[in-house]
Design a protein around this motif. Structure first.
Motif, PDB file in Angstrom:
ATOM      1  N   ILE A  90       5.057  -9.406  -3.668  1.00 28.67           N
ATOM      2  CA  ILE A  90       4.747 -10.294  -2.554  1.00 28.67           C
ATOM      3  C   ILE A  90       3.596 -11.197  -2.957  1.00 28.67           C
ATOM      4  N   SER A 129       3.456  -5.318   2.526  1.00 27.07           N
ATOM      5  CA  SER A 129       3.394  -4.585   1.249  1.00 27.07           C
ATOM      6  C   SER A 129       3.351  -3.078   1.475  1.00 27.07           C
ATOM      7  N   PHE A 132       1.041  -6.746  -3.536  1.00 27.94           N
ATOM      8  CA  PHE A 132       0.891  -8.107  -3.032  1.00 27.94           C
ATOM      9  C   PHE A 132      -0.262  -8.818  -3.719  1.00 27.94           C
TER      10      PHE A 132
END
Length: 409
Positions: free
Chosen positions: A112, A129, A136
């Motif tokens: 992410i 996440s 992330f």
């Protein structure tokens, strides 16, 4: 690999924020990656009257753009010139993006990446996440709240404490924080970021799309600037950008009858600047509305010199993305900003322009005059910038860094 990119801005919106993640996502797709974007409906720097009907209705929209699966969420569109309203809008946007992200199943992410500002989107990425068990990366473009404090937009001690706490929380929870310069990295570490997970990844410019081109083109013909010595600014005209210095420098350039300033863009202070120009009787400054992405290279081609200006209060070591585009187009830069920041260091290292102290109209005009009086120097600095951009700001190189960052977590 499956990527989830979260950004408040995305084409057809115009601006560096939307272009950066669009180009990143498109390049990931070209390299065989699967990319999903969570973003809003287009409202920023777009002509609402020309938008397709699909953007005018509904609360959610799913579409495909250049191989990317784009999921749009309808958010509030409060006045940008009211700081409190903008803050409320950003938190609501963060919640709505998180809510929509919960229902992404077939495109579940393995990595992410979130664009900031706005800062609250870091909460969106962190929440998703945890649920999707994916690392992330917090891509920091503008250091908030420090940038707002410097500009005097954020004054409340209570709000400052709140946003500093939020900033520290996000830096702590992100698997990696990426910044576009060493100065920004140092700031993040000083604000609670762990040195081992704060990485410098420079912003990129697509040198295959922005490159040197002829000064005479459709843009220069349309706006009647052929045969002029054109000094251009293209981008957002907001609180941080100092366009007053352009109007104030005109008095020092009266003997240059063919010198013309072209200001392309929109923003919260544009009307005030246009009024100031009218009241001052300035007739060699042309204000042009924000242009589509495909026109941007033509603006640069039409120019002899391109400028990047920031207010004296801007102390965060920002590197305006417009500088990279200017370099890619082979044009010399005149920058007026804090000389201790990272952008002047890049310009000096690349030998692609002249930097002066912020809000010093006399020095600013003298820098422009150097290029006006020495066209060979302008060409030399422009060529230097192009070479530096090709070697240091390659899109493919930056994408490989992001892939390495995520895969190592």
């Amino acid at each position: 690999m499956k990527w989830l990119l979260i950004t408040a801005y995305f084409p057809p919106e115009i601006g560096s924020a939307s272009f950066l993640f669009y180009e990143l996502g498109r390049e990931l797709v070209r390299q065989g990656e699967m990319v999903t974007i969570i973003t809003g409906f287009p409202t920023y720097n777009v002509n609402s009257k020309s938008l397709p009907d699909k953007y005018r209705q509904g609360c959610c929209l799913k579409e495909s753009i250049d191989g990317m699966n784009v999921i749009r969420v309808r958010t509030l569109n409060l006045p940008r010139y009211v700081p409190v309203a903008r803050g409320i809008e950003q938190f609501i946007t963060a919640f709505l993006f998180f809510w929509r992200g919960l229902f992404i199943y077939q495109e579940d992410a393995e990595g992410i990446l979130v664009y900031s500002p706005p800062l609250p989107l870091g909460l969106t990425a962190y929440g998703l996440s945890r649920i999707k068990r994916a690392p992330f990366v917090f891509n920091l473009q503008d250091i908030f709240p420090q940038s707002a404090i410097d500009l005097g937009v954020l004054k409340s001690r209570m709000l400052i404490r709140f946003f500093r706490g939020l900033e520290r929380f996000i830096y702590k929870k992100a698997n990696v924080v990426t910044c576009h310069s060493e100065g920004n990295r140092g700031h993040v570490i000083s604000c609670g970021g762990e040195a081992g997970k704060v990485r410098v990844v420079p912003n990129w410019v697509n040198t295959d799309e922005i490159f040197p081109g002829p000064r005479r083109n459709s843009f220069s013909r349309e706006w009647g600037i052929e045969g002029k010595f054109v000094v251009s600014f293209a981008g957002v005209i907001g609180y941080s950008q100092d366009i007053d210095i352009v109007l104030d420098s005109v008095q020092y350039l009266k003997n240059c009858s063919d010198l013309f300033f072209v200001i392309v863009g929109d923003g919260v202070v544009k009307e005030r600047l246009m009024r100031k120009a009218r009241e001052s009787g300035i007739n060699n400054v042309l204000f042009i509305p924000m242009q589509p992405k495909e026109i941007y290279p033509l603006i640069l081609h039409s120019s002899d010199v391109c400028i990047a200006t920031l207010k004296r209060e801007v102390k965060t070591p920002v590197v305006p993305s417009k500088i990279l585009g200017i370099m890619a187009a082979g044009k010399p830069v005149v920058a007026s900003m804090d000389l201790n920041g990272d952008a002047p260091k890049i310009i000096k290292e690349a030998a692609c322009g002249i930097c002066v102290e912020p809000e010093d109209a006399k020095m600013f005009s003298e820098a422009i005059l150097r290029f006006y009086n020495d066209r060979g120097l302008a060409e030399k600095y422009g060529n230097n910038g192009r070479k530096y951009a090709e070697e240091n700001f390659s899109l493919r190189k930056c994408v490989e860094i992001y892939k390495d960052v995520v895969m190592s977590k």
